[in-house]
Design a protein around this motif. Structure first.
Motif, PDB file in Angstrom:
ATOM      1  N   UNK A 236      31.398   0.236  43.231  1.00  0.00           N
ATOM      2  CA  UNK A 236      31.574   0.103  41.789  1.00  0.00           C
ATOM      3  C   UNK A 236      32.063  -1.322  41.541  1.00  0.00           C
ATOM      4  N   UNK A 237      31.322  -2.078  40.750  1.00  0.00           N
ATOM      5  CA  UNK A 237      31.707  -3.469  40.482  1.00  0.00           C
ATOM      6  C   UNK A 237      32.633  -3.535  39.266  1.00  0.00           C
ATOM      7  N   UNK A 238      33.795  -4.161  39.460  1.00  0.00           N
ATOM      8  CA  UNK A 238      34.767  -4.338  38.379  1.00  0.00           C
ATOM      9  C   UNK A 238      34.820  -5.817  38.026  1.00  0.00           C
ATOM     10  N   UNK A 239      34.277  -6.158  36.855  1.00  0.00           N
ATOM     11  CA  UNK A 239      34.193  -7.562  36.425  1.00  0.00           C
ATOM     12  C   UNK A 239      35.455  -7.947  35.658  1.00  0.00           C
ATOM     13  N   UNK A 240      36.225  -8.850  36.232  1.00  0.00           N
ATOM     14  CA  UNK A 240      37.458  -9.319  35.601  1.00  0.00           C
ATOM     15  C   UNK A 240      37.112 -10.464  34.655  1.00  0.00           C
ATOM     16  N   UNK A 241      37.175 -10.188  33.350  1.00  0.00           N
ATOM     17  CA  UNK A 241      36.786 -11.181  32.343  1.00  0.00           C
ATOM     18  C   UNK A 241      38.001 -11.630  31.529  1.00  0.00           C
ATOM     19  N   UNK A 242      37.817 -12.671  30.731  1.00  0.00           N
ATOM     20  CA  UNK A 242      38.880 -13.108  29.827  1.00  0.00           C
ATOM     21  C   UNK A 242      38.934 -12.160  28.632  1.00  0.00           C
ATOM     22  N   UNK A 243      40.034 -12.219  27.893  1.00  0.00           N
ATOM     23  CA  UNK A 243      40.214 -11.328  26.734  1.00  0.00           C
ATOM     24  C   UNK A 243      39.094 -11.504  25.716  1.00  0.00           C
ATOM     25  N   UNK A 244      38.629 -12.735  25.539  1.00  0.00           N
ATOM     26  CA  UNK A 244      37.597 -13.012  24.532  1.00  0.00           C
ATOM     27  C   UNK A 244      36.223 -12.443  24.913  1.00  0.00           C
ATOM     28  N   UNK A 245      36.031 -12.166  26.213  1.00  0.00           N
ATOM     29  CA  UNK A 245      34.733 -11.665  26.666  1.00  0.00           C
ATOM     30  C   UNK A 245      34.711 -10.151  26.899  1.00  0.00           C
ATOM     31  N   UNK A 246      35.817  -9.471  26.603  1.00  0.00           N
ATOM     32  CA  UNK A 246      35.909  -8.033  26.877  1.00  0.00           C
ATOM     33  C   UNK A 246      34.882  -7.214  26.115  1.00  0.00           C
ATOM     34  N   UNK A 247      34.550  -7.657  24.928  1.00  0.00           N
ATOM     35  CA  UNK A 247      33.658  -6.875  24.067  1.00  0.00           C
ATOM     36  C   UNK A 247      32.194  -7.009  24.481  1.00  0.00           C
ATOM     37  N   UNK A 248      31.759  -8.253  24.672  1.00  0.00           N
ATOM     38  CA  UNK A 248      30.325  -8.477  24.913  1.00  0.00           C
ATOM     39  C   UNK A 248      29.986  -9.018  26.293  1.00  0.00           C
ATOM     40  N   UNK A 249      30.987  -9.367  27.107  1.00  0.00           N
ATOM     41  CA  UNK A 249      30.721  -9.900  28.431  1.00  0.00           C
ATOM     42  C   UNK A 249      30.329 -11.365  28.391  1.00  0.00           C
ATOM     43  N   UNK A 250      29.771 -11.868  29.480  1.00  0.00           N
ATOM     44  CA  UNK A 250      29.355 -13.270  29.558  1.00  0.00           C
ATOM     45  C   UNK A 250      28.258 -13.416  30.616  1.00  0.00           C
ATOM     46  N   UNK A 251      27.850 -14.624  30.882  1.00  0.00           N
ATOM     47  CA  UNK A 251      26.756 -14.862  31.833  1.00  0.00           C
ATOM     48  C   UNK A 251      27.122 -14.400  33.244  1.00  0.00           C
ATOM     49  N   UNK A 252      28.414 -14.489  33.606  1.00  0.00           N
ATOM     50  CA  UNK A 252      28.848 -14.039  34.926  1.00  0.00           C
ATOM     51  C   UNK A 252      28.663 -12.528  35.066  1.00  0.00           C
ATOM     52  N   UNK A 253      29.013 -11.809  34.005  1.00  0.00           N
ATOM     53  CA  UNK A 253      28.864 -10.349  34.003  1.00  0.00           C
ATOM     54  C   UNK A 253      27.391  -9.963  34.123  1.00  0.00           C
ATOM     55  N   UNK A 254      26.522 -10.700  33.442  1.00  0.00           N
ATOM     56  CA  UNK A 254      25.088 -10.427  33.515  1.00  0.00           C
ATOM     57  C   UNK A 254      24.571 -10.576  34.943  1.00  0.00           C
ATOM     58  N   UNK A 255      25.130 -11.552  35.662  1.00  0.00           N
ATOM     59  CA  UNK A 255      24.745 -11.753  37.066  1.00  0.00           C
ATOM     60  C   UNK A 255      25.131 -10.532  37.897  1.00  0.00           C
ATOM     61  N   UNK A 256      26.355 -10.027  37.682  1.00  0.00           N
ATOM     62  CA  UNK A 256      26.826  -8.853  38.429  1.00  0.00           C
ATOM     63  C   UNK A 256      25.990  -7.625  38.068  1.00  0.00           C
ATOM     64  N   UNK A 257      25.634  -7.499  36.801  1.00  0.00           N
ATOM     65  CA  UNK A 257      24.804  -6.367  36.360  1.00  0.00           C
ATOM     66  C   UNK A 257      23.476  -6.343  37.115  1.00  0.00           C
ATOM     67  N   UNK A 258      22.869  -7.509  37.290  1.00  0.00           N
ATOM     68  CA  UNK A 258      21.577  -7.574  37.975  1.00  0.00           C
ATOM     69  C   UNK A 258      21.726  -7.218  39.451  1.00  0.00           C
ATOM     70  N   UNK A 259      22.868  -7.576  40.056  1.00  0.00           N
ATOM     71  CA  UNK A 259      23.138  -7.216  41.461  1.00  0.00           C
ATOM     72  C   UNK A 259      23.328  -5.706  41.575  1.00  0.00           C
ATOM     73  N   UNK A 260      24.137  -5.149  40.665  1.00  0.00           N
ATOM     74  CA  UNK A 260      24.432  -3.711  40.682  1.00  0.00           C
ATOM     75  C   UNK A 260      23.170  -2.875  40.475  1.00  0.00           C
TER      76      UNK A 260
END
Length: 364
Positions: free
Chosen positions: A203-227
């Motif tokens: 289970x991938x847990x993406x640690x993001x900044x407070x401002x990105x909690x709602x919509x994520x960011x490009x780093x999260x998209x990378x993890x999504x594609x791996x998952x």
């Protein structure tokens, strides 16, 4: 059954901060690698609004949630499979868990050191996965040598195990995780006995900044594609916010989440995703003395579900008086649900559903 999750990731990605928030176990959280050398273990109650509701309806004296065990496993680095950064000890702890929660840093902050020099989720995930594969390769090579000696006697079972082990060795040598290795039903037992690290669900847990909690960011998209390659779950959380939430009482927590525009804390989402990843469900037992949640695998039959409470319940199983959670909530009491014809008498072949409220009848 108790679910055991190992929290892993490179140093300084937010593992110990997340663990502290989850369990308040006080693991040292500092801005340098290897501050968590021995794995910290925390037993955390699983939040479930249904249990609270059932306890209120039945005026239960005690409320006992099911639990999830989190193990904070120290930061791995490149070369961990060879012992770098105390890697050998860390990797052996992973072998004991049901699910790997891989924390990936998905935020920029120049004040927090990254062991590899910059933010790159694809590289970070690859480092951890490669270390697990290399450690598995080391294990399987030893196993192959032992099986070669044992199969000289002509033992067919040993020869069959050797054939699987040699195929698996080639698979790992090609840099593929054990999760992608295909085995027949007959080979499954021999494969499971190997307890390979890279065979664990993730289970991938993406640690993001407070401002990105709602919509994520490009780093999260990378993890999504791996998952997506393994059909794994991902959860976004902000370790800093989770640490703050952990210090609040339930009422303050609700207000704090509302201010942030969040429906639930990262902890709740993490546990729900862990359940989904492992195919787990919850059933309840309810009465004036206690309301209690129990964890079982999806597809479990009534006698085996009863056995989670006590082996005598399974051995002497007669029937399970069952009310769905929705019916219990609607009619508010066991008696009212029974009078409305919503209590079912289920036998040995009944497959328990998530949220079932059950009373087991048995005789030993």
């Amino acid at each position: 059954m108790s679910l055991k999750c190992g929290i892993v990731g490179l140093p300084n990605v937010g593992k110990s901060t997340l663990f502290n928030a989850l369990s308040n176990a006080g693991a040292e959280s500092a801005n340098f690698p290897f501050c968590t050398i021995d794995p910290n273990v925390g037993l955390v109650p699983v939040p479930d609004e249904r249990l609270t509701k059932l306890a209120n309806l039945a005026s239960s004296a005690n409320v006992i949630p099911t639990t999830i065990e989190f193990v904070d496993i120290a930061g791995l680095v490149k070369g961990a499979s060879e012992g770098k950064g105390k890697g050998n000890a860390f990797l052996s702890h992973i072998r004991e868990v049901d699910l790997i929660i891989h924390v990936v840093r998905c935020f920029d902050d120049d004040d927090i050191i990254h062991v590899e020099g910059g933010i790159d989720p694809d590289r970070d995930v690859t480092i951890i996965e490669e270390e697990l594969i290399l450690k598995d390769l080391e294990s399987i090579e030893k196993r192959v040598e032992n099986l070669k000696k044992q199969s000289k006697s002509g033992d067919k079972a040993m020869k069959a195990q050797l054939e699987v082990a040699e195929r698996l060795r080639e698979h790992l040598e090609n840099g593929k995780s054990a999760r992608l290795f295909e085995v027949t039903p007959e080979e499954k037992v021999a494969y499971n006995d190997l307890m390979l690290l890279s065979s664990k669900q993730v289970l991938y847990a993406c640690n993001v900044s407070e401002t990105d909690l709602d919509s994520g960011n490009e780093y999260v998209e990378t993890v999504k594609s791996i998952a997506a390659k393994h059909d794994d779950e991902i959860v976004m959380f902000c370790a800093k916010i989770e640490a703050e939430i952990a210090e609040l009482d339930p009422e303050e927590k609700e207000m704090f989440l509302e201010e942030l525009g969040l429906k639930s804390a990262g902890l709740d989402r993490l546990i729900n995703s862990a359940y989904k990843e492992l195919g787990l469900i919850t059933y309840f037992t309810v009465g004036p003395k206690e309301a209690r949640a129990w964890t079982i695998k999806k597809g479990t039959k009534a006698p085996q579900a009863a056995g989670v409470i006590h082996t005598d319940f399974e051995r002497g199983f007669i029937r399970a008086e069952t009310i769905s959670y929705n019916d219990y909530e609607k009619y508010e009491t066991e008696k009212a649900a029974k009078e409305a014809g919503r209590m079912r008498q289920e036998g040995k072949e009944y497959i328990v559903s998530d949220g079932d409220v059950m009373l087991f009848r048995f005789n030993v």
